[in-house]
Structure formats: C-alpha cells, structure tokens
Design a protein around this motif. Structure first.
Motif, PDB file in Angstrom:
ATOM      1  N   ALA A   1      -0.920   2.325  15.274  1.00 40.36           N
ATOM      2  CA  ALA A   1      -1.254   3.466  14.414  1.00 40.36           C
ATOM      3  C   ALA A   1      -0.447   3.404  13.115  1.00 40.36           C
ATOM      4  O   ALA A   1      -0.985   3.678  12.029  1.00 40.36           O
ATOM      5  CB  ALA A   1      -0.993   4.779  15.148  1.00 40.36           C
ATOM      6  N   ILE A   2       0.825   3.062  13.208  1.00 45.60           N
ATOM      7  CA  ILE A   2       1.668   2.932  12.009  1.00 45.60           C
ATOM      8  C   ILE A   2       1.108   1.840  11.097  1.00 45.60           C
ATOM      9  O   ILE A   2       0.936   2.042   9.892  1.00 45.60           O
ATOM     10  CB  ILE A   2       3.132   2.624  12.385  1.00 45.60           C
ATOM     11  CG1 ILE A   2       3.769   3.804  13.125  1.00 45.60           C
ATOM     12  CG2 ILE A   2       3.954   2.242  11.145  1.00 45.60           C
ATOM     13  CD1 ILE A   2       5.086   3.475  13.811  1.00 45.60           C
ATOM     14  N   LYS A   3       0.815   0.678  11.685  1.00 46.52           N
ATOM     15  CA  LYS A   3       0.281  -0.437  10.896  1.00 46.52           C
ATOM     16  C   LYS A   3      -1.049  -0.064  10.246  1.00 46.52           C
ATOM     17  O   LYS A   3      -1.291  -0.386   9.075  1.00 46.52           O
ATOM     18  CB  LYS A   3       0.107  -1.671  11.775  1.00 46.52           C
ATOM     19  CG  LYS A   3       1.393  -2.348  12.148  1.00 46.52           C
ATOM     20  CD  LYS A   3       1.086  -3.558  13.026  1.00 46.52           C
ATOM     21  CE  LYS A   3       2.245  -4.500  13.132  1.00 46.52           C
ATOM     22  NZ  LYS A   3       1.879  -5.714  13.894  1.00 46.52           N
ATOM     23  N   TYR A   4      -1.912   0.605  11.011  1.00 43.22           N
ATOM     24  CA  TYR A   4      -3.213   0.992  10.465  1.00 43.22           C
ATOM     25  C   TYR A   4      -3.046   1.976   9.309  1.00 43.22           C
ATOM     26  O   TYR A   4      -3.693   1.840   8.270  1.00 43.22           O
ATOM     27  CB  TYR A   4      -4.127   1.587  11.536  1.00 43.22           C
ATOM     28  CG  TYR A   4      -5.414   2.068  10.926  1.00 43.22           C
ATOM     29  CD1 TYR A   4      -6.408   1.153  10.575  1.00 43.22           C
ATOM     30  CD2 TYR A   4      -5.622   3.403  10.632  1.00 43.22           C
ATOM     31  CE1 TYR A   4      -7.571   1.575   9.962  1.00 43.22           C
ATOM     32  CE2 TYR A   4      -6.774   3.836  10.015  1.00 43.22           C
ATOM     33  CZ  TYR A   4      -7.749   2.912   9.688  1.00 43.22           C
ATOM     34  OH  TYR A   4      -8.897   3.328   9.058  1.00 43.22           O
ATOM     35  N   ALA A   5      -2.188   2.983   9.482  1.00 44.41           N
ATOM     36  CA  ALA A   5      -1.990   3.990   8.433  1.00 44.41           C
ATOM     37  C   ALA A   5      -1.513   3.340   7.135  1.00 44.41           C
ATOM     38  O   ALA A   5      -2.012   3.662   6.048  1.00 44.41           O
ATOM     39  CB  ALA A   5      -1.010   5.055   8.902  1.00 44.41           C
ATOM     40  N   VAL A   6      -0.560   2.425   7.243  1.00 42.45           N
ATOM     41  CA  VAL A   6      -0.052   1.732   6.045  1.00 42.45           C
ATOM     42  C   VAL A   6      -1.137   0.837   5.448  1.00 42.45           C
ATOM     43  O   VAL A   6      -1.340   0.816   4.230  1.00 42.45           O
ATOM     44  CB  VAL A   6       1.234   0.942   6.360  1.00 42.45           C
ATOM     45  CG1 VAL A   6       1.642   0.065   5.178  1.00 42.45           C
ATOM     46  CG2 VAL A   6       2.363   1.899   6.726  1.00 42.45           C
ATOM     47  N   HIS A   7      -1.856   0.118   6.300  1.00 44.65           N
ATOM     48  CA  HIS A   7      -2.946  -0.736   5.822  1.00 44.65           C
ATOM     49  C   HIS A   7      -4.009   0.094   5.093  1.00 44.65           C
ATOM     50  O   HIS A   7      -4.472  -0.280   4.009  1.00 44.65           O
ATOM     51  CB  HIS A   7      -3.583  -1.494   6.989  1.00 44.65           C
ATOM     52  CG  HIS A   7      -4.831  -2.211   6.611  1.00 44.65           C
ATOM     53  ND1 HIS A   7      -4.822  -3.419   5.957  1.00 44.65           N
ATOM     54  CD2 HIS A   7      -6.136  -1.875   6.773  1.00 44.65           C
ATOM     55  CE1 HIS A   7      -6.071  -3.806   5.733  1.00 44.65           C
ATOM     56  NE2 HIS A   7      -6.882  -2.882   6.217  1.00 44.65           N
ATOM     57  N   ASP A   8      -4.384   1.218   5.687  1.00 40.13           N
ATOM     58  CA  ASP A   8      -5.401   2.085   5.098  1.00 40.13           C
ATOM     59  C   ASP A   8      -4.935   2.612   3.737  1.00 40.13           C
ATOM     60  O   ASP A   8      -5.690   2.608   2.762  1.00 40.13           O
ATOM     61  CB  ASP A   8      -5.707   3.237   6.064  1.00 40.13           C
ATOM     62  CG  ASP A   8      -6.898   4.056   5.639  1.00 40.13           C
ATOM     63  OD1 ASP A   8      -7.956   3.473   5.347  1.00 40.13           O
ATOM     64  OD2 ASP A   8      -6.769   5.298   5.601  1.00 40.13           O
ATOM     65  N   TYR A   9      -3.687   3.054   3.663  1.00 44.52           N
ATOM     66  CA  TYR A   9      -3.126   3.544   2.397  1.00 44.52           C
ATOM     67  C   TYR A   9      -3.119   2.419   1.352  1.00 44.52           C
ATOM     68  O   TYR A   9      -3.574   2.611   0.222  1.00 44.52           O
ATOM     69  CB  TYR A   9      -1.706   4.077   2.593  1.00 44.52           C
ATOM     70  CG  TYR A   9      -1.084   4.541   1.305  1.00 44.52           C
ATOM     71  CD1 TYR A   9      -1.298   5.828   0.838  1.00 44.52           C
ATOM     72  CD2 TYR A   9      -0.315   3.671   0.527  1.00 44.52           C
ATOM     73  CE1 TYR A   9      -0.751   6.256  -0.370  1.00 44.52           C
ATOM     74  CE2 TYR A   9       0.230   4.094  -0.676  1.00 44.52           C
ATOM     75  CZ  TYR A   9       0.010   5.379  -1.112  1.00 44.52           C
ATOM     76  OH  TYR A   9       0.540   5.787  -2.307  1.00 44.52           O
ATOM     77  N   ASN A  10      -2.609   1.253   1.743  1.00 46.80           N
ATOM     78  CA  ASN A  10      -2.538   0.133   0.796  1.00 46.80           C
ATOM     79  C   ASN A  10      -3.922  -0.305   0.336  1.00 46.80           C
ATOM     80  O   ASN A  10      -4.107  -0.661  -0.835  1.00 46.80           O
ATOM     81  CB  ASN A  10      -1.771  -1.037   1.407  1.00 46.80           C
ATOM     82  CG  ASN A  10      -0.269  -0.820   1.399  1.00 46.80           C
ATOM     83  OD1 ASN A  10       0.246   0.051   0.696  1.00 46.80           O
ATOM     84  ND2 ASN A  10       0.440  -1.593   2.188  1.00 46.80           N
ATOM     85  N   SER A  11      -4.915  -0.264   1.220  1.00 43.77           N
ATOM     86  CA  SER A  11      -6.285  -0.628   0.836  1.00 43.77           C
ATOM     87  C   SER A  11      -6.827   0.330  -0.217  1.00 43.77           C
ATOM     88  O   SER A  11      -7.478  -0.088  -1.176  1.00 43.77           O
ATOM     89  CB  SER A  11      -7.203  -0.625   2.065  1.00 43.77           C
ATOM     90  OG  SER A  11      -6.841  -1.660   2.938  1.00 43.77           O
ATOM     91  N   ALA A  12      -6.562   1.620  -0.039  1.00 44.37           N
ATOM     92  CA  ALA A  12      -7.019   2.616  -1.016  1.00 44.37           C
ATOM     93  C   ALA A  12      -6.322   2.407  -2.360  1.00 44.37           C
ATOM     94  O   ALA A  12      -6.951   2.528  -3.423  1.00 44.37           O
ATOM     95  CB  ALA A  12      -6.763   4.025  -0.487  1.00 44.37           C
TER      96      ALA A  12
END
Length: 157
Positions: free
Chosen positions: A80-91
């Motif tokens: 979940a931590i990795k996904y949240a950071v990935h999602d933020y960085n993608s945006a």
C-alpha cells in the motif's frame, strides 16, 4: 513537493513518524489495524514529503515454518505504501514535474544504529510505543546518514 520526511514500521500495528526539513519530529503515531492504516494513508498529504521510508520485510528461512498460513499483513502494508507513492509520482510526472517522492526501503538491522544515533535504548517488546519508536529509529538512521539530521539532535524517551 514538501521538504518533510515520513518513515513507517509496517505490520499489524504500523508505526509512523514524520520529520521536518531539519530532521526534527513533527508527529508520530501507531495505526493498530490494517484498515486504520489504509485510512491514514488515504488521508496523508503525500505532497508534503520528500522521502517516504519503510522497513522492508524479509522472510528468513529459519522463520518460514512459523509463518506458515500467515496473511503477511506487513507485506500488504508495504504494498500500500509503495502503491501510494507510485500513484502520487505518476500524477506528478503527468504534469511534467521533476519533484518526485523518493521511496526508501531499509532492512530491520539499521534500527539499532538509529537508536544509537538518537542516544536511546531500543524499546522493550511490551512497550506500546515500540512500533512508532521503530519508525523513529529508521527515520533517524536515514536522516543522519543523508546529512539532514545532526548527531544527537534530539532524544525521544
């Protein structure tokens, strides 16, 4: 992007600590259920952070038998931590910004050095604050090794 840092000790009880741009503690806490952690992560303003750090999960061979039939909540929380950071960085990439959050995974064995850097003893297993103190030790270790925090800057007891 912000200048703050946040570190996690993921698991069934996930400790977290946020630090300011100088390495001083802003806030710390523990999420006592997986759902509580997911709610915390959903409400977290990731744009305030330069670095998101967490303790990596390793299944050691000598512990594998004891972990049989385990749901590996720690791995789910890390995901979940990795996904949240990935999602933020993608945006952020989509709007052509170079201000991405750095995701830092650290092994559990750096905690002892983090406690030493902070001038404190590791908490006893019975200490209800042990998960947030573990996150604190991870943060202190990274912040000091990366020149953000000065040695013996502040102690937590």
């Amino acid at each position: 992007m912000g200048d703050n840092y946040i570190f996690f000790d993921p698991g069934e009880h996930t400790g977290w600590v946020s630090f300011d741009h100088k390495g001083d503690v802003i806030e710390m806490g523990t999420c006592n259920t997986q759902d509580q952690f997911y709610d915390f992560l959903a409400d977290l303003h990731l744009g305030e952070f330069k670095v998101v750090g967490y303790e990596i999960f390793t299944l050691y061979p000598w512990k594998s038998q004891a972990q049989m039939w385990n749901e590996f909540i720690t791995s789910q929380v890390i995901g979940a931590i990795k996904y949240a950071v990935h999602d933020y960085n993608s945006a952020i990439k989509a709007i052509n910004s170079k201000e991405l959050i750095e995701l830092v995974g650290q092994s559990a064995n750096v905690m002892s050095m983090g406690y030493m850097y902070a001038g404190m003893e590791p908490p006893k297993p019975s200490n209800p604050l042990r998960h947030q103190l573990s996150a604190f030790a991870h943060g202190v270790y990274w912040l000091q090794n990366n020149g953000v925090r000065k040695p013996q800057q502040g102690r937590v007891k």
